[in-house]
Design a protein around this motif. Structure first.
Motif, PDB file in Angstrom:
ATOM      1  N   LEU A   1     -11.742 -16.156   3.907  1.00 48.16           N
ATOM      2  CA  LEU A   1     -13.104 -15.853   3.475  1.00 48.16           C
ATOM      3  C   LEU A   1     -13.356 -16.219   2.018  1.00 48.16           C
ATOM      4  O   LEU A   1     -14.292 -16.964   1.697  1.00 48.16           O
ATOM      5  CB  LEU A   1     -13.421 -14.375   3.705  1.00 48.16           C
ATOM      6  CG  LEU A   1     -14.835 -13.935   3.316  1.00 48.16           C
ATOM      7  CD1 LEU A   1     -15.883 -14.633   4.171  1.00 48.16           C
ATOM      8  CD2 LEU A   1     -14.977 -12.412   3.426  1.00 48.16           C
ATOM      9  N   LEU A   2     -12.540 -15.704   1.099  1.00 42.64           N
ATOM     10  CA  LEU A   2     -12.773 -15.954  -0.323  1.00 42.64           C
ATOM     11  C   LEU A   2     -12.432 -17.383  -0.709  1.00 42.64           C
ATOM     12  O   LEU A   2     -12.959 -17.912  -1.694  1.00 42.64           O
ATOM     13  CB  LEU A   2     -11.974 -14.978  -1.187  1.00 42.64           C
ATOM     14  CG  LEU A   2     -12.737 -13.719  -1.634  1.00 42.64           C
ATOM     15  CD1 LEU A   2     -13.077 -12.830  -0.448  1.00 42.64           C
ATOM     16  CD2 LEU A   2     -11.963 -12.940  -2.674  1.00 42.64           C
ATOM     17  N   ASP A   3     -11.564 -18.022   0.063  1.00 44.43           N
ATOM     18  CA  ASP A   3     -11.139 -19.380  -0.259  1.00 44.43           C
ATOM     19  C   ASP A   3     -12.060 -20.423   0.357  1.00 44.43           C
ATOM     20  O   ASP A   3     -12.403 -21.418  -0.293  1.00 44.43           O
ATOM     21  CB  ASP A   3      -9.708 -19.597   0.221  1.00 44.43           C
ATOM     22  CG  ASP A   3      -9.014 -20.738  -0.508  1.00 44.43           C
ATOM     23  OD1 ASP A   3      -9.007 -21.854   0.035  1.00 44.43           O
ATOM     24  OD2 ASP A   3      -8.503 -20.519  -1.619  1.00 44.43           O
ATOM     25  N   LEU A   4     -12.482 -20.207   1.597  1.00 45.00           N
ATOM     26  CA  LEU A   4     -13.249 -21.205   2.344  1.00 45.00           C
ATOM     27  C   LEU A   4     -14.600 -20.680   2.845  1.00 45.00           C
ATOM     28  O   LEU A   4     -15.620 -21.370   2.745  1.00 45.00           O
ATOM     29  CB  LEU A   4     -12.431 -21.698   3.540  1.00 45.00           C
ATOM     30  CG  LEU A   4     -11.053 -22.278   3.223  1.00 45.00           C
ATOM     31  CD1 LEU A   4     -10.277 -22.560   4.501  1.00 45.00           C
ATOM     32  CD2 LEU A   4     -11.175 -23.531   2.376  1.00 45.00           C
ATOM     33  N   GLY A   5     -14.581 -19.464   3.373  1.00 44.29           N
ATOM     34  CA  GLY A   5     -15.807 -18.889   3.917  1.00 44.29           C
ATOM     35  C   GLY A   5     -16.912 -18.769   2.885  1.00 44.29           C
ATOM     36  O   GLY A   5     -18.102 -18.809   3.219  1.00 44.29           O
ATOM     37  N   VAL A   6     -16.534 -18.639   1.628  1.00 40.56           N
ATOM     38  CA  VAL A   6     -17.521 -18.553   0.550  1.00 40.56           C
ATOM     39  C   VAL A   6     -18.411 -19.794   0.529  1.00 40.56           C
ATOM     40  O   VAL A   6     -19.606 -19.705   0.231  1.00 40.56           O
ATOM     41  CB  VAL A   6     -16.807 -18.333  -0.804  1.00 40.56           C
ATOM     42  CG1 VAL A   6     -15.945 -19.522  -1.180  1.00 40.56           C
ATOM     43  CG2 VAL A   6     -17.807 -18.017  -1.902  1.00 40.56           C
ATOM     44  N   TYR A   7     -17.867 -20.949   0.880  1.00 43.72           N
ATOM     45  CA  TYR A   7     -18.672 -22.166   0.948  1.00 43.72           C
ATOM     46  C   TYR A   7     -19.674 -22.102   2.099  1.00 43.72           C
ATOM     47  O   TYR A   7     -20.827 -22.536   1.957  1.00 43.72           O
ATOM     48  CB  TYR A   7     -17.781 -23.393   1.125  1.00 43.72           C
ATOM     49  CG  TYR A   7     -16.999 -23.774  -0.094  1.00 43.72           C
ATOM     50  CD1 TYR A   7     -17.639 -24.219  -1.250  1.00 43.72           C
ATOM     51  CD2 TYR A   7     -15.605 -23.700  -0.104  1.00 43.72           C
ATOM     52  CE1 TYR A   7     -16.905 -24.575  -2.378  1.00 43.72           C
ATOM     53  CE2 TYR A   7     -14.881 -24.062  -1.219  1.00 43.72           C
ATOM     54  CZ  TYR A   7     -15.530 -24.487  -2.349  1.00 43.72           C
ATOM     55  OH  TYR A   7     -14.807 -24.839  -3.467  1.00 43.72           O
TER      56      TYR A   7
END
Length: 324
Positions: free
Chosen positions: A170-176
């Motif tokens: 989430l914080l690494d990829l989902g944020v995008y």
């Protein structure tokens, strides 16, 4: 604008490459946790100053902007230290570990009247303006559905697997993916449902989020740190759709008609790495005396952090610094 880079990992290298390709911004200093690593980084990327601690870089009076490129689990302490020294900061995504940290940092920056920005690079790229213009011109009618996927097969990387490094997709990829929705539809969220698959360490490896927005828009987004996604974003309207080839670094926007008939491909301008736009925006806004970037207002950063906190709370994904 003389930029001091905090952290010497691969994101810092990308920043150094970018800054070396700009005329009005300079990779002036590198700060690492060891002098040896800092000097090696400085030599590789032709950076004038090398510091074996973050504090030394922050104390350098010639640093105009501190670029925080550490893992997001470590953003809070170094950003706070820089702001207390009245140093403008550009902080990599995810901005902080959680909303509490993000609020404290934003309040501090506003109290001290120091420039602060989140380095979510997609917010600053030309593709955003192109897509917004196409929607405003009615090229796809009324948008009704947004879909987006971002997935990489990242293996057992510590920054994905470890709670103390704020792991998970989430914080690494989902944020995008969440930002992709918000860039083109910032309507009030009416309801949200989600699912995730977790690692043995309790971090979300794959997630799917369905969001109903006021005005009749639905968004379905998903991210994964354990498989290769198509990374495509689609904005579907009543008269056609827009297909964005890569939500993590858009290069091509395809316009299709009501019958999914191809109309045109629009390519973004040639880039150095794609990171240049966030540095250019910081330089411009700091020169104009602004305290946050137009492309990513701090209130929007806080909104995304709140959303990710809520999702992690639902999934039971917790970090040591949380108060969820």
């Amino acid at each position: 604008m003389r930029v001091g880079i905090i952290g010497a990992g691969w994101i810092a290298e990308k920043a150094a490459i970018t800054l070396n390709g700009l005329d009005n911004c300079e990779a002036y200093a590198i700060g690492s946790r060891s002098q040896e690593k800092a000097e090696a980084f400085a030599k590789k990327w032709n950076i004038p100053k090398a510091y074996g601690s973050y504090a030394e870089l922050i104390a350098d009076p010639d640093v105009d902007l501190v670029y925080v490129a550490t893992p997001h689990s470590h953003h809070y302490d170094v950003t706070r230290e820089a702001l207390l020294a009245d140093k403008p900061c550009l902080v990599e995504k995810a901005f902080m570990a959680n909303l509490r940290q993000a609020k404290e940092i934003v309040v501090l920056a506003r109290e001290r009247k120091v420039f602060l920005a989140e380095a979510i690079w997609t917010r600053y790229q030309p593709a955003v303006g192109i897509v917004r213009r196409l929607i405003a011109e009615g090229r796809i009618g009324t948008p009704r559905l947004i879909t987006a996927t971002l997935g990489y097969s990242m293996g057992p990387k510590p920054r994905i697997m470890r709670p103390d490094l704020c792991g998970g997709a989430l914080l690494d990829l989902g944020v995008y993916a969440l930002n992709f929705v918000r860039m083109f539809c910032d309507a009030r969220i009416e309801r949200i449902q989600s699912q995730c698959v977790k690692s043995d360490t309790g971090m979300d490896l794959t997630n799917a989020i369905s969001i109903v927005l006021e005005g009749g828009m639905l968004a379905n987004v998903q991210s994964s740190a354990c498989c290769v996604g198509d990374n495509i974003g689609v904005i579907a309207g009543t008269e056609g759709n827009l297909i964005i080839d890569n939500i993590n670094n858009p290069q091509r926007i395809t316009v299709n008609t009501h019958d999914r008939e191809f109309v045109e491909d629009i390519h973004v301008p040639q880039q150095i790495t794609g990171y240049e736009y966030e540095f250019i925006a910081c330089h411009r806004d700091m020169q104009e005396g602004l305290l946050e970037p137009r492309e990513m207002p701090l209130d929007e950063t806080l909104f995304i952090m709140q959303l990710m906190d809520d999702l992690r709370r639902e999934w039971g994904v917790r970090y040591p610094m949380d108060d969820l």
